[in-house]
Design a protein around this motif. Sequence first.
Motif, PDB file in Angstrom:
ATOM      1  N   MET A   1       0.842  -1.218   0.000  1.00 18.80           N
ATOM      2  CA  MET A   1       0.000   0.000   0.000  1.00 18.80           C
ATOM      3  C   MET A   1       0.867   1.255   0.000  1.00 18.80           C
ATOM      4  O   MET A   1       1.809   1.359   0.784  1.00 18.80           O
ATOM      5  CB  MET A   1      -0.849   0.010   1.280  1.00 18.80           C
ATOM      6  CG  MET A   1      -2.111  -0.802   1.171  1.00 18.80           C
ATOM      7  SD  MET A   1      -3.541   0.242   0.944  1.00 18.80           S
ATOM      8  CE  MET A   1      -3.763   0.953   2.563  1.00 18.80           C
ATOM      9  N   ALA A   2       0.526   2.164  -0.874  1.00 22.43           N
ATOM     10  CA  ALA A   2       1.289   3.421  -0.923  1.00 22.43           C
ATOM     11  C   ALA A   2       1.100   4.202   0.381  1.00 22.43           C
ATOM     12  O   ALA A   2       0.076   4.068   1.057  1.00 22.43           O
ATOM     13  CB  ALA A   2       0.792   4.269  -2.092  1.00 22.43           C
ATOM     14  N   ILE A   3       2.081   5.006   0.727  1.00 18.77           N
ATOM     15  CA  ILE A   3       1.982   5.847   1.924  1.00 18.77           C
ATOM     16  C   ILE A   3       1.442   7.210   1.462  1.00 18.77           C
ATOM     17  O   ILE A   3       2.095   7.899   0.669  1.00 18.77           O
ATOM     18  CB  ILE A   3       3.363   6.005   2.586  1.00 18.77           C
ATOM     19  CG1 ILE A   3       3.908   4.626   2.955  1.00 18.77           C
ATOM     20  CG2 ILE A   3       3.286   6.925   3.793  1.00 18.77           C
ATOM     21  CD1 ILE A   3       5.408   4.610   3.202  1.00 18.77           C
ATOM     22  N   LEU A   4       0.267   7.562   1.942  1.00 15.57           N
ATOM     23  CA  LEU A   4      -0.337   8.826   1.517  1.00 15.57           C
ATOM     24  C   LEU A   4       0.019   9.930   2.505  1.00 15.57           C
ATOM     25  O   LEU A   4      -0.100   9.759   3.719  1.00 15.57           O
ATOM     26  CB  LEU A   4      -1.861   8.683   1.424  1.00 15.57           C
ATOM     27  CG  LEU A   4      -2.336   7.718   0.341  1.00 15.57           C
ATOM     28  CD1 LEU A   4      -3.855   7.614   0.328  1.00 15.57           C
ATOM     29  CD2 LEU A   4      -1.843   8.150  -1.047  1.00 15.57           C
ATOM     30  N   ILE A   5       0.490  11.019   1.980  1.00 14.34           N
ATOM     31  CA  ILE A   5       0.913  12.147   2.822  1.00 14.34           C
ATOM     32  C   ILE A   5      -0.012  13.332   2.519  1.00 14.34           C
ATOM     33  O   ILE A   5       0.235  14.102   1.574  1.00 14.34           O
ATOM     34  CB  ILE A   5       2.378  12.546   2.515  1.00 14.34           C
ATOM     35  CG1 ILE A   5       3.313  11.331   2.480  1.00 14.34           C
ATOM     36  CG2 ILE A   5       2.878  13.626   3.459  1.00 14.34           C
ATOM     37  CD1 ILE A   5       3.697  10.768   3.820  1.00 14.34           C
ATOM     38  N   PRO A   6      -1.073  13.500   3.312  1.00 12.27           N
ATOM     39  CA  PRO A   6      -1.950  14.660   3.084  1.00 12.27           C
ATOM     40  C   PRO A   6      -1.327  15.919   3.695  1.00 12.27           C
ATOM     41  O   PRO A   6      -0.316  15.847   4.402  1.00 12.27           O
ATOM     42  CB  PRO A   6      -3.232  14.270   3.824  1.00 12.27           C
ATOM     43  CG  PRO A   6      -2.781  13.350   4.908  1.00 12.27           C
ATOM     44  CD  PRO A   6      -1.529  12.658   4.425  1.00 12.27           C
ATOM     45  N   VAL A  34       0.934  14.010  -1.387  1.00 13.16           N
ATOM     46  CA  VAL A  34       2.042  13.215  -1.918  1.00 13.16           C
ATOM     47  C   VAL A  34       1.720  11.752  -1.661  1.00 13.16           C
ATOM     48  O   VAL A  34       1.179  11.406  -0.601  1.00 13.16           O
ATOM     49  CB  VAL A  34       3.373  13.576  -1.203  1.00 13.16           C
ATOM     50  CG1 VAL A  34       4.529  12.740  -1.732  1.00 13.16           C
ATOM     51  CG2 VAL A  34       3.683  15.063  -1.334  1.00 13.16           C
ATOM     52  N   ALA A  35       2.017  10.885  -2.639  1.00 19.95           N
ATOM     53  CA  ALA A  35       1.879   9.438  -2.417  1.00 19.95           C
ATOM     54  C   ALA A  35       3.243   8.799  -2.620  1.00 19.95           C
ATOM     55  O   ALA A  35       3.851   8.945  -3.691  1.00 19.95           O
ATOM     56  CB  ALA A  35       0.877   8.841  -3.397  1.00 19.95           C
ATOM     57  N   LEU A  36       3.731   8.132  -1.577  1.00 25.59           N
ATOM     58  CA  LEU A  36       5.001   7.412  -1.694  1.00 25.59           C
ATOM     59  C   LEU A  36       4.664   5.987  -2.129  1.00 25.59           C
ATOM     60  O   LEU A  36       4.073   5.216  -1.361  1.00 25.59           O
ATOM     61  CB  LEU A  36       5.730   7.394  -0.355  1.00 25.59           C
ATOM     62  CG  LEU A  36       6.050   8.777   0.243  1.00 25.59           C
ATOM     63  CD1 LEU A  36       6.569   8.647   1.675  1.00 25.59           C
ATOM     64  CD2 LEU A  36       7.079   9.499  -0.615  1.00 25.59           C
TER      65      LEU A  36
END
Length: 500
Positions: A1-6, A34-36
């Motif tokens: 799962m991507a890491i979502l950075i709101p 940003v999505a890592l």
Amino acid sequence: MAILIPRTDPRFDTLRQARNGRWPVNPADGVGSVALCLNSQDAAEVLQQVIGAGQRPTIRSGGHCYEDFYANNPSGMLMDTSLMDRVAVSPSDGSYRVAAGATLGKTYQELYKLHNVTLPGGTCGSVGAGGHITGGGYGAVSRLFGTAADWVTGVDILTVDGSGKVNLRTCTAKQDADLLRACRGGGGGNFGVIVDYVFDELPRAPQEVIMWEMIFPWAEMTEKKFTKILDTYGNYFATRGHDPETWGLMCFFIVNHKASGYLRLSVQFCSPDGMCRDTKVLDEFLAPFQELNPAVNSLAAQSVTRAAEHSAPHGMLRTPWAETGAAGGAYLGSTRAKYKSTCMKNNFTAHEVGVFYKHLTRMMPGVDLTRSMVEVDSYGGAMSRKEMLEETVAYQRSSVMRLQFQTYWTDAAEDEGHNNWIREFYQELYSSPEVDAAHQGTPFPGANYQGCYINYPDADMLDHAYWPQLYYGPNYEFLQQVKKKYDPNNVFHHSMSIRT
Ligand SMILES: Cc1cc2nc3c(=O)[nH]c(=O)nc-3n(C[C@H](O)[C@H](O)[C@H](O)COP(=O)(O)OP(=O)(O)OC[C@H]3O[C@@H](n4cnc5c(N)ncnc54)[C@H](O)[C@@H]3O)c2cc1C
């Protein structure tokens, strides 16, 4: 799962920031989140969500972009592939796979230590494969082996079709070959999210190289001496440099502004066999410079670097002066920079050397030009192989030097001064009889120039309706067709992306 950075995440302010401190111009212009991404499946899912939400995706791998391509994206999502950084060999066919997020430093080290091969890419270890290879990518062994894009035989890329569906495409010479060709020199952010580059083969790493560095202090400079130095350098690559015997010689000549104190010529050499047993070519190149009495940098000079003793057999020993103390920080953010480029087919003209001298000795009140320069890289050699014209979209196959105009500063109050310095320099350089009337102010492709390099993009060129010809020459129409076919809704766009 991507890491979502709101926006609310404490990492957001750091991770949304571009490496070049000029971007975003205002926080409101920056990305919305940003999505890592950790793997291609993550990236596909994130991309599908972004499309479903009607947002714009921008992409970052190493983050070294010179313009605002990924950093300005109000309310959109920045897809960051830097954690997708695997460098591997396929057990089934022995091909090499370099994931988009791998830095050049990691790529060189792993390819060398595990397989004794190398990728002939750029000199800065923190540049990312994602943007670099698709833009062409050249460095310390490129006169010997060609550009990084020349060696690409496959690309895995996520595209978005007309109905908004994300597809993972495996492009090879047999499947989606037009998209593969477009990804070999077309530049990032145009067609989709590149996941992996595939190389059926890669060149053997040199066993040893000689690094040499000469310094020419401005304190001892006259215009006559400056002219002689540039003419000697340019003449070598416009004449002798065509001989394959010389292709193991690569130079990075940092022609610094007078305020910095010196010019610096860095040379890397090995014979085409990857050894340094015969130094005739190097000696012959250095001799006319030694008559000009340079100071020799004792750290770099005459050191034979044996690959067995060093993890990085080339290039990695060199740190661009402008990067001193800063290498490795993907999100520098405080240094502001502006760049321009030129692909040169011949030696410098008297007009060009005169303009160099004028602007590199020009003092501008209130503008600190100690970190302003033109980097004159040797070019040609294997990068000029004409058979690559059909396989890639990099058309600059007759260039003997590549110029990179650079200026760095930290205070936004100096933006105007630095932009003026670099623009006025470039404008005057290409305002001469060597440039036809319709293309004054640019190195339009013709007898003397081959336009500009898409990995060194310069948004000032957008002022000219013909800007795509500067970067893509005769291949722009082909790129437009590929764009229409694989990105019909223009999902992937930025200020200098392929127009349809
Ligand atoms: C310090 C420094 C040294 C350099 N040295 C060299 C050199 O020696 N030789 C040379 O040829 N160039 C060099 N460059 C230029 C470099 O090749 C380009 O800036 C290159 O585009 C950087 O790639 P990146 O992935 O690091 O940058 P990014 O900013 O991440 O990407 C650049 C562009 O590609 C797009 N992109 C990124 N990842 C992907 C992806 N996975 N799929 C599709 N599009 C993507 C971005 O959206 C952006 O438009 C240098 C740049 C710097 C700052």
